[in-house]
Write a protein that holds these residues in place. Structure first.
Motif, short mmCIF file in Angstrom:
data_model
loop_
_atom_site.label_atom_id
_atom_site.label_comp_id
_atom_site.label_asym_id
_atom_site.label_seq_id
_atom_site.Cartn_x
_atom_site.Cartn_y
_atom_site.Cartn_z
N ALA B 142 55.02 18.50 21.53
CA ALA B 142 53.63 18.23 21.17
C ALA B 142 53.45 18.21 19.65
CB ALA B 142 52.71 19.28 21.80
N LEU B 143 54.06 19.21 19.00
CA LEU B 143 53.96 19.28 17.54
C LEU B 143 54.65 18.08 16.87
CD1 LEU B 143 52.96 20.88 15.11
CD2 LEU B 143 55.06 22.24 15.20
N ALA B 144 55.81 17.72 17.41
CA ALA B 144 56.54 16.57 16.84
C ALA B 144 55.71 15.29 16.97
CB ALA B 144 57.89 16.41 17.55
N ILE B 145 55.05 15.15 18.11
CA ILE B 145 54.22 13.95 18.32
C ILE B 145 53.03 13.95 17.35
CG2 ILE B 145 52.68 12.81 19.96
CD1 ILE B 145 54.60 13.67 22.19
N VAL B 146 52.42 15.11 17.18
CA VAL B 146 51.31 15.21 16.22
C VAL B 146 51.76 14.69 14.86
CG1 VAL B 146 50.00 16.89 14.84
CG2 VAL B 146 50.00 17.05 17.33
N ARG B 147 52.92 15.15 14.41
CA ARG B 147 53.41 14.76 13.08
C ARG B 147 53.71 13.27 13.01
NH1 ARG B 147 56.77 19.86 10.75
NH2 ARG B 147 56.82 18.47 8.96
N GLU B 148 54.13 12.72 14.14
CA GLU B 148 54.52 11.30 14.12
C GLU B 148 53.31 10.36 14.21
OE1 GLU B 148 57.94 10.47 16.44
OE2 GLU B 148 57.64 8.29 16.37
N VAL B 149 52.32 10.72 15.01
CA VAL B 149 51.22 9.77 15.24
C VAL B 149 50.07 9.90 14.23
CG1 VAL B 149 51.68 9.72 17.73
CG2 VAL B 149 49.85 11.18 16.87
N ALA B 150 50.00 11.04 13.55
CA ALA B 150 48.81 11.28 12.71
C ALA B 150 48.63 10.20 11.64
CB ALA B 150 48.91 12.66 12.05
N ASP B 151 49.69 9.92 10.88
CA ASP B 151 49.57 8.96 9.79
C ASP B 151 49.19 7.56 10.25
OD1 ASP B 151 49.58 10.15 7.41
OD2 ASP B 151 51.65 9.65 6.86
N PRO B 152 49.95 7.01 11.21
CA PRO B 152 49.59 5.66 11.69
C PRO B 152 48.16 5.58 12.21
CG PRO B 152 51.69 6.37 12.64
CD PRO B 152 51.18 7.51 11.84
N LEU B 153 47.67 6.66 12.79
CA LEU B 153 46.31 6.63 13.34
C LEU B 153 45.26 7.07 12.32
CD1 LEU B 153 46.97 8.17 16.89
CD2 LEU B 153 46.42 5.78 16.38
N GLY B 154 45.71 7.42 11.10
CA GLY B 154 44.76 7.82 10.06
C GLY B 154 44.12 9.18 10.29
N MET B 155 44.83 10.03 11.06
CA MET B 155 44.31 11.37 11.35
C MET B 155 44.96 12.41 10.44
SD MET B 155 44.48 11.22 15.52
CE MET B 155 43.58 9.96 16.44
#
Lengths: 357, 357
Positions: B142-155
């Motif tokens: 879950a943490l790894a996904i947070v780190r991966e998706v945040a930037d592309p999604l602007g979060m």
């Protein structure tokens, strides 16, 4: 550190000493109760075109406004040489009594109706070391027994019949005036046992007499519709509302509450459980998690606003009496949301969240 | 009102502005976090022959110390133009993120491992309106996904990798010094992810450099024995302790925590679940209901005292990181007491209580 504000709030006995029945012999009891947040509610203020503040009493040491009265009641009990305090309570009062008794080195006895209360509601009192006695009978019987056995056993009753409770609860009104630099135009407050609205009115009146404020607020108290004894004008044998902290059919401070409303130019009214649930959600949107009963104040404000009873630009304070952590079940039951379940890979999460940012 | 203390604490961004990364453009975000009670622990002080204070971080708006860091992280996210904050969390972090996001008018997304967390643990986050996403995977994923998706999604990620979190958490050290008028001789603190001990050390060091204090405290951090990665010197695949808030097998701020302990002349050690449970009870006897993980600090103090590591008359502060209301089940499970059940008449109650007064 800026602003002349320093950490280390010493509690209400110390800060409001001159307004309380404190003597040389009163123990300096405190868990640093009081000085609770007065949160400016941006979203409600914008929507209602006035200035709405939330007085968040859930930030008190045991999570409710009861701590203000209990610290005075327990300190005075100790001053009088009592070694045990006793009350009938199934909720916030028991937690507060147990905490201050522990703090003061006294014993606490809590009477509850057997079978009526899930023991989990008493987790705080149990943790603080109170002695729990479940009687075969209802709550009214428990309270009657408390009143009958306390004196012969040399125990101090800390239910709301204890006069020090309301004296301590006044301090919330003082804090609001001190923080705003004036009294609000109106105060909105939940009404259950009706003691708290009476205490606030005492507090505002005291500050007014001491010329610390120029005017007193209109007092608007709100019962839950299914427990609206004062509004209906008669006690209710079986009060019903999910806002358990105000599920009371025969308020102890009935007359005082009516007088506070009348003298101030306010009113006692009631709100439905649906309106309470909606207000509970709106309060969370301001960033505050209060217990359901607290939301009766905001539900009342919304009702009066719909009826044209709120003046544009006025300053109102809604009292939130307890912490939402006291009743997480209500939050979960009322939540419309189901957790979204997705596969554990970034693309799945990205797709699920794509619409948000 | 006496003592130059006025109600209306404006929150840490305002009070400690000059110590935080605040610019003209930073929103003045607050839920009036900070200024938490520093409770003098009478009974522990007497027993240990020193001055013991409890810094009760459970009095923060969402019930844990996380609010200090989160208010900074969310304010900076908003300043940077972000509209959504995201984190992986099953507990205090999710509550805090959701509350400050709501307050700031941002969305909050919380990733949790599906099936692993009872939804009830998320009552606060749900009530504050966070979007909960359960992934088919474990917490690390879950943490790894947070780190991966945040930037592309602007979060904006508001897990502990967000550097503003520790900056905000420093303010608890400032408050302790401001309230005592000096630094304590030693600070005792639970260690889970190891960020908080690092933040306190940063805070004390900052105050020392600014000559607001003459000396810095020794820092003593305590892991739970079943999750004592730092003490053992290696990550723990399956950490076990009933103190869930410090059930962490691979602390994110490992190196910083070790440095804080070494530089200060302190240590990182561990305490058993039994010792935590005992300390949890002792804390309640002082009138404070903290969550079990908080009790690791007091358990650590008791351990060091037994080992001769506490000097008579010294001043120590134990950090209590969260509110006991977050975990009422532990209180009930550990309670030795059964409720006494008696008939509903005064004589029966009098007999039951006769020995008390």
């Amino acid at each position: 550190m800026e602003h002349g504000v320093r950490p280390g709030w010493p509690g209400i006995l110390e800060v409001y000493r001159s307004f309380l029945p404190i003597t040389e012999g009163t123990p300096r009891l405190t868990l640093h109760e009081g000085n609770t947040p007065l949160v400016y509610a941006d979203k409600l203020s914008e929507r209602l075109e006035c200035h709405v503040y939330l007085k968040f009493e859930g930030a008190n040491p045991t999570g409710s406004f009861k701590d203000r009265g209990m610290v005075v009641a327990v300190a005075k009990a100790k001053e009088a040489g009592k070694r045990v305090v006793i009350c009938a309570s199934t909720g916030n009062t028991s937690a507060s009594a147990a905490a201050y008794a522990a703090r003061a080195g006294l014993e606490a006895v809590i009477l509850i109706p057997h079978g009526y209360v899930a023991l989990g509601k008493l987790a705080q009192a149990v943790q603080y070391g109170a002695r729990i006695v479940a009687i075969r009978g209802n709550f009214d019987q428990a309270l009657a027994i408390v009143r009958e056995v306390a004196d012969p056993l040399g125990m101090e009753v800390v239910n709301s019949i204890n006069p020090y409770r309301l004296m301590g609860q006044q301090t919330a009104a003082f804090e609001i005036c001190d923080a705003l630099g004036r009294a609000p135009d109106a105060l909105y407050i939940p009404v259950g046992n009706a003691g708290n609205i009476s205490a606030y009115w005492m507090g505002f009146t005291r500050y007014y007499e001491e010329k610390r404020i120029d005017a007193r607020p209109k007092m608007f108290g709100f019962e839950a519709e299914g427990a609206a004894a004062i509004v209906r004008g008669e006690p209710i044998a079986h009060p019903e509302t999910f806002a358990t902290a105000i599920r009371i059919g025969n308020p102890a401070s009935w007359d005082k509450a009516v007088r506070a409303a009348q003298e101030s130019g306010g009113a006692i009214d009631c709100v439905t459980d649906e309106a309470i649930a909606e207000a509970y959600r709106l309060i969370a949107q301001e960033g505050v998690f209060a217990e359901p009963a607290s939301a009766a104040s905001v539900a009342g404000l919304l009702k009066r606003h719909r009826e044209g009873g709120v003046t544009r630009g006025e300053t109102v304070v809604c009292v939130l009496t307890g912490n939402g952590l006291k009743d997480p079940d209500s939050a979960m039951r009322l939540a419309s949301q189901e957790a979204l379940v997705v596969d554990g890979d970034p693309d799945a999460v990205r797709r699920a969240l794509g619409g948000l940012s």
